[in-house]
Design an enzyme around this catalytic site. Structure first.
Site, PDB file in Angstrom:
ATOM      1  N   ASP A 172       0.850  -1.193   0.000  1.00  0.00           N
ATOM      2  CA  ASP A 172       0.000   0.000   0.000  1.00  0.00           C
ATOM      3  C   ASP A 172       0.885   1.241   0.000  1.00  0.00           C
ATOM      4  OD1 ASP A 172      -2.180  -1.645   0.114  1.00  0.00           O
ATOM      5  OD2 ASP A 172      -2.498  -1.385   2.291  1.00  0.00           O
ATOM      6  N   HIS A 247      -5.806   5.127   0.004  1.00  0.00           N
ATOM      7  CA  HIS A 247      -4.407   4.725  -0.266  1.00  0.00           C
ATOM      8  C   HIS A 247      -4.389   4.060  -1.639  1.00  0.00           C
ATOM      9  CE1 HIS A 247      -6.022   0.800   1.055  1.00  0.00           C
ATOM     10  NE2 HIS A 247      -4.986   0.241   0.407  1.00  0.00           N
ATOM     11  N   HIS A 249      -3.366   0.593  -3.514  1.00  0.00           N
ATOM     12  CA  HIS A 249      -2.873  -0.797  -3.426  1.00  0.00           C
ATOM     13  C   HIS A 249      -2.180  -1.078  -4.750  1.00  0.00           C
ATOM     14  CE1 HIS A 249      -2.857  -5.089  -2.373  1.00  0.00           C
ATOM     15  NE2 HIS A 249      -3.127  -5.301  -3.674  1.00  0.00           N
TER      16      HIS A 249
HETATM   17 ZN   LIG Z   1      -3.211  -3.176  -0.171  1.00  0.00          ZN
END
Ligand SMILES: [Zn+2]
Length: 275
Positions: A172, A247, A249
């Protein structure tokens, strides 16, 4: 001096005749009056016996001596002048030839220099083009972070019940909602849409045959089949799908399918990205 018919008694015509020629030459060259006078043909031709004889024996003898000497001297002088003139002419020709040769050399040098400059310019131009092509290749083959200036907040293979497999299949990257997400390298989009737990996600087949995946996007900016370059924006970060907050990924894979993941940090580092 009386000039009457010659008696012939004391005449020496052969000598006088011989000398008169050179004497005449002397006179013609405008030497002294005495010689000029003595050189008169009348003197040689008709003279009285006594008076002329006296002149002949004294003046002429002397004149003859002077005449011989001067004639030789003048002849020598003439020769010298001829030689000097010939020498001067030869020197003039040599100088002219030297100048012509110097001009030829200067022209040849200028031509060679112009050719060398042209060659150098061509080489510099070719080198610039090579450098530009190399820079373009490098740009196309270079890799970058998927979110500029970001850092990894959750590592690869991190355990936890958040992931269906029991461990994290990617990493992440910290990304506030609305951050620009870019392709890490050049490739072609093979998936762009809803990806279940990944939310809005994109999968790109990279030019080296590997795959990268980008998840939880708030929006997608590319479509399947589209070619993308390194650093080109493909979407905007968000928190869609199975996510606890905004965030990005990111996964690196050997195939487009889930489960073919590899260490994304090692992958990016292997492509020269500082992460
Ligand atoms: Zn992730």
């Amino acid at each position: 001096m009386a000039f009457t018919r010659a008696t012939g008694k004391h005449r020496r015509p052969s000598r006088l005749t011989r000398k008169s020629a050179s004497m005449a030459g002397v006179a013609a060259l405008a030497t002294t009056g005495v010689i000029g006078g003595l050189a008169s043909p009348a003197l040689a031709a008709d003279t009285t016996a006594d008076a002329a004889h006296t002149v002949q024996d004294t003046g002429l003898t002397e004149a003859i001596v002077i005449g011989d000497s001067l004639a030789d001297e003048i002849a020598a002088q003439a020769d010298q002048q001829k030689r000097a003139a010939a020498k001067a002419e030869a020197a003039r020709k040599a100088e002219a030839e030297r100048k012509a040769e110097a001009k030829r050399k200067a022209e040849a040098k200028a031509k060679a220099e112009a050719e060398a400059r042209a060659k150098k310019e061509r080489e510099e131009h070719a080198a610039k083009e090579r450098a530009a092509r190399a820079a373009e290749r490098k740009r196309l083959n270079s890799y970058t972070l998927p979110v500029a200036g970001s850092v990894v907040t959750t590592g690869y293979k991190t355990g936890g019940n958040l992931w269906s497999s029991g461990s994290h299949s990617g990493v992440d990257f910290r990304a506030a909602s609305g951050s620009s997400v870019v392709s890490v390298g050049a490739g072609t989009v093979v998936e762009a849409g809803w990806g279940g737990a990944y939310g809005n996600n994109i999968v790109i087949r990279m030019n080296d045959g590997t795959y990268t995946q980008y998840g939880h996007l708030s929006s997608i900016g590319v479509s399947v089949g589209q070619a993308v370059t390194s650093g080109q924006q493909i979407g905007v970060s968000g928190s869609t799908g199975n996510s606890t907050g905004p965030h990005l990924h990111f996964e690196a894979r050997t195939s487009p399918e889930y489960g073919s993941d590899m260490d994304p940090v090692a992958y990016l580092r292997a492509h020269g990205v500082n992460v």
